[in-house]
Design an enzyme around this catalytic site. Structure first.
Site, short mmCIF file in Angstrom:
data_model
loop_
_atom_site.label_atom_id
_atom_site.label_comp_id
_atom_site.label_asym_id
_atom_site.label_seq_id
_atom_site.Cartn_x
_atom_site.Cartn_y
_atom_site.Cartn_z
N THR A 144 0.85 -1.20 0.00
CA THR A 144 0.00 0.00 0.00
C THR A 144 0.88 1.24 0.00
OG1 THR A 144 -0.34 0.96 2.19
CG2 THR A 144 -1.23 -1.23 1.86
N SER A 179 -0.21 2.67 10.98
CA SER A 179 -1.04 1.67 11.68
C SER A 179 -0.28 0.35 11.68
CB SER A 179 -2.39 1.46 10.97
OG SER A 179 -2.21 0.64 9.82
N TYR A 181 -1.47 -2.49 10.67
CA TYR A 181 -1.73 -3.13 9.37
C TYR A 181 -0.70 -2.67 8.34
CZ TYR A 181 -3.40 -2.77 4.60
OH TYR A 181 -3.44 -2.76 3.24
N HIS A 182 -0.52 -1.33 8.22
CA HIS A 182 0.43 -0.83 7.22
C HIS A 182 1.86 -1.29 7.55
CE1 HIS A 182 -2.97 1.99 6.47
NE2 HIS A 182 -2.57 1.84 5.23
N LYS A 185 2.61 -4.59 6.12
CA LYS A 185 2.93 -4.54 4.68
C LYS A 185 4.41 -4.20 4.47
CE LYS A 185 -0.51 -4.87 2.26
NZ LYS A 185 -1.29 -6.08 1.90
N1 LIG Z 1 -8.92 -2.22 -1.24
C1 LIG Z 1 -8.01 -1.23 -1.20
O1 LIG Z 1 -8.34 -0.05 -1.31
C2 LIG Z 1 -6.55 -1.58 -1.01
C3 LIG Z 1 -5.61 -0.54 -1.09
C4 LIG Z 1 -4.26 -0.85 -0.93
C5 LIG Z 1 -3.86 -2.16 -0.73
N2 LIG Z 1 -4.80 -3.14 -0.65
C6 LIG Z 1 -4.33 -4.52 -0.42
O2 LIG Z 1 -4.92 -5.38 -1.38
C7 LIG Z 1 -5.21 -6.65 -0.80
C8 LIG Z 1 -6.67 -6.99 -1.01
O3 LIG Z 1 -7.46 -5.97 -0.43
P1 LIG Z 1 -9.04 -6.07 -0.39
O4 LIG Z 1 -9.56 -4.70 -0.24
O5 LIG Z 1 -9.51 -6.92 -1.53
O6 LIG Z 1 -9.24 -6.84 0.99
P2 LIG Z 1 -10.34 -7.96 1.35
O7 LIG Z 1 -10.30 -8.12 2.82
O8 LIG Z 1 -11.63 -7.63 0.73
O9 LIG Z 1 -9.73 -9.25 0.63
C9 LIG Z 1 -8.72 -10.03 1.20
C10 LIG Z 1 -9.19 -11.47 1.09
O10 LIG Z 1 -8.16 -12.31 1.57
C11 LIG Z 1 -8.74 -13.32 2.40
N3 LIG Z 1 -7.69 -13.75 3.34
C12 LIG Z 1 -7.10 -13.03 4.31
N4 LIG Z 1 -6.20 -13.79 4.96
C13 LIG Z 1 -6.24 -15.02 4.39
C14 LIG Z 1 -5.55 -16.24 4.63
N5 LIG Z 1 -4.67 -16.34 5.61
N6 LIG Z 1 -5.83 -17.30 3.84
C15 LIG Z 1 -6.75 -17.20 2.84
N7 LIG Z 1 -7.44 -16.08 2.57
C16 LIG Z 1 -7.18 -15.00 3.35
C17 LIG Z 1 -9.92 -12.64 3.08
O11 LIG Z 1 -10.89 -13.55 3.53
C18 LIG Z 1 -10.44 -11.74 1.96
O12 LIG Z 1 -11.43 -12.35 1.18
C19 LIG Z 1 -4.82 -6.57 0.66
O13 LIG Z 1 -3.55 -7.13 0.84
C20 LIG Z 1 -4.76 -5.08 0.93
O14 LIG Z 1 -3.81 -4.80 1.91
C21 LIG Z 1 -6.14 -2.88 -0.79
#
Ligand SMILES: NC(=O)c1ccc[n+]([C@@H]2O[C@H](COP(=O)([O-])OP(=O)(O)OC[C@H]3O[C@@H](n4cnc5c(N)ncnc54)[C@H](O)[C@@H]3O)[C@@H](O)[C@H]2O)c1
Length: 383
Positions: A144, A179, A181-182, A185
């Protein structure tokens, strides 16, 4: 290509799976429903309920004829993940499977521990599965933009050359997150970089900004294929919360002064970016870092745009700043580079008033599901 999508039930994972399948690739997905479980635990369920991943895949097959393979299991379980890699032998693994909520990671010891364990173990296991089973598999890891924080210097794309006492070398750009979380990453990136330089893995780290949007060509095939839309304080991004507040007639809650500026992108551009990264992989021994966003907004600018479009559509939209529950700079310098994905061919979809209007329309069509209790911040991490 044979494409493995980890976190295939997520906001990004599901549209990515449909997108790659539509392009004719062999698509395999993994998810353990962690997001659904946390949403249930924290009263943060999405505005529009969605079928589970197996049902989604069945539905998608019935409307498109394309197959998406589904494995339900935990990426933190190495034997399971390794067996998935053995069965799929992917050319490319897109790793979304993490706990992505900053507020959730800051609730208490238990949620912090879960975030740390889940995110680092999942990434560690992906690295080892690739190293052991599929060493030519290109890992596309979602990072991120939040990893960089808000330094008082221009943010480069992942790397910076530092001159020190007459000598110079190239290092990962300094990262300082706001945070836990960040911070996970950042730790992911350090793990990846260690294994890349030691074993010659091929890795692209996509430093992504907040994503908005619900419509993609594949999601539009059937209303039940819609991506997850969270508007709560745990999983909802600022755009989703403002759009929902506008529809519900709740003042838009700008946190603090509202000068927090970030790079944003449309969901369709996330799909383009991962497809571009997949079609031109990193070299063996290369950790390629790409800053993935298309335009910058402050929180105040987003609130004003939602107010402008919402008012035109007949909603009564007010803006009310509230005490910022987060520890973050509310006014700051922000100038991150983001040219590499454009060079690879990204054609941005911008946050126009029409795009904002479409989001407002979708939320308005489900306004009966809005629970105002989910929107106000329930987690604070300011001194
Ligand atoms: N959505 C955004 O705006 C955004 C922005 C920057 C980065 N990201 C990154 O992109 C990725 C996806 O984001 P998102 O918004 O789709 O999140 P999300 O929570 O909707 O999707 C993540 C999926 O991964 C699954 N998951 C988590 N841990 C798991 C594990 N140990 N085994 C199997 N499945 C697992 C969850 O059940 C979920 O369905 C994340 O890594 C997030 O940090 C997202």
């Amino acid at each position: 290509m044979r494409v493995l999508i980890l976190g295939g039930d997520g906001y990004l994972g599901w549209p990515t799976a449909m997108h790659f399948a539509s392009q004719g690739h062999d698509v395999f997905t993994v998810d353990n429903y962690l997001r659904r479980r946390i949403a249930l635990d924290t009263n943060s369920e999405p505005l529009i309920s969605t079928p589970n991943l197996q049902e989604r895949a069945r539905l998608f097959k019935s409307v498109s004829g394309r197959t998406i393979d589904v494995s339900i299991g935990d990426c933190c379980d190495y034997d399971f993940l390794r067996s998935v890699f053995e069965r799929c032998s992917p050319d490319c693994a897109i790793h979304y499977a993490e706990q992505p909520s900053a507020p959730y990671s800051m609730c208490d010891y238990r949620t912090a521990r879960l975030t740390l364990d889940n995110n680092l173990t999942a990434t560690f296991n992906v690295i080892w599965a690739v190293k052991d089973v599929a060493p030519r598999c290109h890992i596309i890891k979602l990072g991120t933009m939040g990893e960089y924080g808000t330094p008082k210097i221009d943010i480069e794309e992942g790397w910076i050359t530092i001159e020190h006492k007459g000598r110079s070398d190239r290092f990962l750009f300094p990262r300082q997150a706001g945070s836990l979380y960040h911070t996970t990453k950042i730790l992911d990136t350090d793990l990846l970089w260690f294994y890349v330089r030691t074993y010659g893995l091929m890795v692209t780290d996509l430093m992504q900004g907040p994503v908005y949007g619900l419509r993609t060509p594949e999601a539009d095939l059937d209303p039940r294929l819609i991506p997850n839309f969270h508007y709560d304080d745990i999983f909802g991004t600022v755009v989703n919360r403002f759009v929902t507040q506008a529809v519900a007639g709740i003042p838009l809650t700008v946190y603090g002064k509202g000068g927090q500026t970030r790079g944003y992108l449309n969901l369709n551009d996330t799909l383009q970016c991962v497809a571009l990264a997949a079609s031109s992989p990193a070299e063996p021994g290369q950790l390629r870092v790409l800053n993935q966003f298309t335009e910058q907004f402050s929180v105040n600018q987003l609130a004003e745009q939602v107010q402008r479009v919402g008012t035109r559509m007949g909603f009564r939209v007010e803006i009310t700043p509230i005490d910022n529950p987060r520890k973050e700079a509310e006014e700051h310098y922000y100038n991150p580079a983001h040219s590499e994905l454009l060079k690879l061919g990204l054609k941005p979809h911008y946050l126009t008033e029409d795009v904002m209007g479409e989001m407002l329309e979708t939320v308005a069509a489900h306004r009966q599901n809005i629970d105002p209790a989910k929107i106000m911040p329930r987690v604070r991490w300011k001194n």
